[in-house]
Design an enzyme around this catalytic site. Structure first.
Site, PDB file in Angstrom:
ATOM      1  N   CYS A 382       6.281  -1.435   2.496  1.00 26.49           N
ATOM      2  CA  CYS A 382       6.159  -0.490   3.613  1.00 26.49           C
ATOM      3  C   CYS A 382       7.353  -0.617   4.559  1.00 26.49           C
ATOM      4  CB  CYS A 382       4.807  -0.687   4.304  1.00 26.49           C
ATOM      5  SG  CYS A 382       4.235   0.815   5.106  1.00 26.49           S
ATOM      6  N   HIS A 517       0.878  -0.353   0.069  1.00 29.37           N
ATOM      7  CA  HIS A 517       0.515  -1.774   0.208  1.00 29.37           C
ATOM      8  C   HIS A 517      -0.180  -2.282  -1.059  1.00 29.37           C
ATOM      9  CE1 HIS A 517       1.475  -2.345   4.476  1.00 29.37           C
ATOM     10  NE2 HIS A 517       1.226  -1.045   4.570  1.00 29.37           N
ATOM     11  N   GLU A 519      -0.620  -5.179  -2.057  1.00 34.96           N
ATOM     12  CA  GLU A 519      -1.391  -6.421  -1.855  1.00 34.96           C
ATOM     13  C   GLU A 519      -2.880  -6.149  -1.653  1.00 34.96           C
ATOM     14  OE1 GLU A 519       0.655  -5.028   0.287  1.00 34.96           O
ATOM     15  OE2 GLU A 519       0.151  -5.402   2.395  1.00 34.96           O
TER      16      GLU A 519
HETATM   17  N1  GLN Z   1       6.199   1.056  10.931  1.00 30.58           N
HETATM   18  C1  GLN Z   1       6.306   1.712   9.690  1.00 30.58           C
HETATM   19  C2  GLN Z   1       5.573   3.062   9.685  1.00 30.58           C
HETATM   20  O1  GLN Z   1       4.725   3.302  10.500  1.00 30.58           O
HETATM   21  C3  GLN Z   1       5.789   0.859   8.557  1.00 30.58           C
HETATM   22  C4  GLN Z   1       4.319   0.623   8.605  1.00 30.58           C
HETATM   23  C5  GLN Z   1       3.867  -0.505   7.734  1.00 30.58           C
HETATM   24  O2  GLN Z   1       4.683  -1.328   7.325  1.00 30.58           O
HETATM   25  N2  GLN Z   1       2.577  -0.604   7.471  1.00 30.58           N
HETATM   26  O3  GLN Z   1       5.853   3.901   8.848  1.00 30.58           O
END
Ligand code: GLN
Length: 545
Positions: A382, A517, A519
């Protein structure tokens, strides 16, 4: 017939009630029963989505896009049953539901009260959206005696009464501390906690006694007699080396058998239970064939609960490769003033996890550059993917001021605020003024894999995968060509081709960034393929240095 098991906690918080519930769920599942686990959180936030990781730890995201308590992660990891929005509720959500009904006039002029209206809403939540489960395990957050927990405890008391003991069971997780000065285990805190529970009308049926020391028979007898439970129902829950040994340990202490006996399921209790999948995991964790060192560069590194699923998914990657994964948690801000080589030189792999905000972002960008140039396996999740893209834009494609609109207005928004996207055929829209709660791109979305790429290989040439998301910003597709020409491949995209989901550097031993994600979906008995591949690359790297 669906039976309900209510799990409360006493004496102190952080006893690992979530793990205990997950482990009991896994044991019942190993006996062939269909289980579901749910969590009731007594705090007033509508969900944990807007809470700081320091307050709450990780926010666990479900396929159906709910931001939930991290215990749902334990439930899913231990049972493999995908958690749903209907598996976690907070007092905030319950109260808002009641208040919306009140405004609509649904209470027909009646006085709206905690009992029965709030308790009814809680009971409705517990019994709603089920699918012929044999057992529903319901964990109550917090500790018995907390003021905000009272409506929840009252609701499960009422349900226990309505269902009768053949369909309801109360498990109380408690602490039996060892006093060094006295040289003995102390049962008094547990006695008090069970009394507290009794004062709100609930008699514990089974007690799970967390302890750092063996609980000898006389202490077990004493606990049974003071707390009014059968001696066999005082289950020692001692600390174990790995959380994946908990189901085995509870089984040895007879927890599953006592649960079945309570429900008068004597025949089932006599049947042998196959725990080989847990035994296999425990064995690999106890006797790994090697080890790798992974650096996780993040912002909340002094609160590991903030990275719960990530931590576990790395362990799972280790299980798949039969190696121990040593984690080194590093605060990213230090790389804004010091050379990454100092702390990352001996790492076999580097992972930059999800995150929010500008603090420490430049440090993460420096780390992505270090991994790319030094050819160390790099896994960006992310935020970790977005920052790796900014790094590539600046240093491979020569866009010197490449940045994200998350850090303020920018000319070269390689990462930009996502204002509309397609969710299963409907368009979701946001703008700068949208609420913060529940408005990110959340939950499962499909991702098409580009043939012939590393990621496609990791997924055995599967054309499409589904992964869970939680982010507000997105890699800007208009930079695709320029970044690809510079050496960063876009190997996974949303089906409409507009949202970059996966990037990789083909000319690197292992450099992968994912917008989702992974994970959240990994299980000890089904490690996530990307984690398996990352740890495999780290094993190769460890042989090079
Ligand atoms: N801050 C980034 C976004 O909002 C990544 C978010 C995250 O890593 N969950 O897109």
């Amino acid at each position: 017939m669906t039976r309900f098991i209510f799990i409360t906690g006493g004496v102190v918080s952080s006893l690992g009630k979530g793990l205990s519930s997950a482990a009991l769920g896994a044991l019942l599942q190993a006996r062939g029963f269909k289980v579901r686990l749910r969590k009731l959180d007594p705090y007033l936030n509508v969900d944990p989505g807007t809470m700081s990781p320091y307050q709450h730890g990780e926010v666990y995201v479900t396929d159906d896009g709910a931001e939930t308590d991290l215990d749902l992660g334990h439930y899913e990891r231990f049972t493999g049953v995908p958690a749903k929005r209907s598996d976690n509720v907070t007092a905030g959500r319950i109260y808002s539901k009641v208040l919306v009904k009140e405004r609509r006039g649904d209470y027909l002029g009646g006085t709206v009260q905690v009992i029965p209206h709030v308790t009814d809403a809680i009971k409705e939540f517990i019994t709603d959206d089920l699918d012929n489960e044999d057992f529903v395990l319901v964990e109550i957050g917090g500790t018995v005696g907390d003021i905000e927990g009272l409506p929840f405890v009252e609701a499960i008391r009422q349900l226990g009464n309505e269902l009768g003991s053949e369909r309801a069971l109360f498990v109380h997780v408690t602490l039996v501390p060892y006093l060094n000065a006295a040289g003995e285990l102390k049962t008094k805190p547990t006695q008090h906690s069970v009394k507290e529970l009794l004062s709100v009308g609930i008699q514990a049926d089974i007690m799970l006694c967390r302890s750092e020391h063996d609980i000898p028979p006389d202490a077990r007898r004493k606990l049974a007699s003071f707390c009014n439970v059968q001696e066999d129902s005082v289950i020692p829950a001692l600390d174990v080396e790995s959380i994946y040994e908990v189901p085995l340990s509870y089984h040895r202490e007879g927890l599953d058998v006592q649960v079945l006996r309570h429900f008068r399921m004597e025949e089932d209790a006599q049947k042998p239970v196959n725990l080989s999948r847990w035994e296999k995991i425990a064995k690999i964790l106890r006797t790994p064939e090697g080890e790798v060192n992974i650096a996780v560069v993040g912002k909340y590194t002094n609160l590991l609960d903030a990275y719960k699923s990530l931590n576990e998914a790395l362990v799972h990657g280790g299980i798949a490769n039969k190696v121990r994964v040593n984690l080194k948690w590093v605060e990213s801000e230090i790389f804004e003033s010091s050379d990454p080589v100092l702390s990352l030189e001996n790492c076999d792999g580097i992972l930059v996890p999800g995150g929010f905000g500008e603090r420490g972002a430049e440090g993460k960008i420096a780390v992505a550059r270090f991994a790319r140039e030094r050819r160390v396996p790099y896994f960006g999740i992310c935020f970790g993917m977005q920052l790796a893209v900014i790094e590539a834009a600046r240093n491979l494609a020569g866009i010197k001021d490449a940045s994200s609109t998350e850090f303020g207005p920018t000319e070269n928004a390689v990462i930009g605020l996502m204002t509309e996207w397609n969710r299963g055929g409907t368009i979701e829209k946001r703008d700068d003024g949208s609420d913060l709660g529940g408005t990110m791109r959340l939950g499962a979305y499909p991702c098409r894999l580009v043939e012939g790429t590393k990621i496609s290989n990791i997924f055995f040439n599967q054309p499409e995968i589904s992964e869970r998301h939680r982010h507000r910003y997105e890699v800007n597709i208009s930079y695709k060509k320029c970044l690809e020409d510079a050496g960063l491949a876009f190997s996974g995209l949303s089906p409409d081709g507009l949202l970059p989901e996966i990037v990789e550097i083909p000319d690197h031993p292992w450099f992968v960034g994912v917008q989702f994600h992974p994970e959240l979906m990994s299980k000890p008995f089904a490690p996530h393929p990307i984690f398996t591949s990352f740890i495999e690359a780290a094993v190769t790297q460890s042989r090079l240095v």
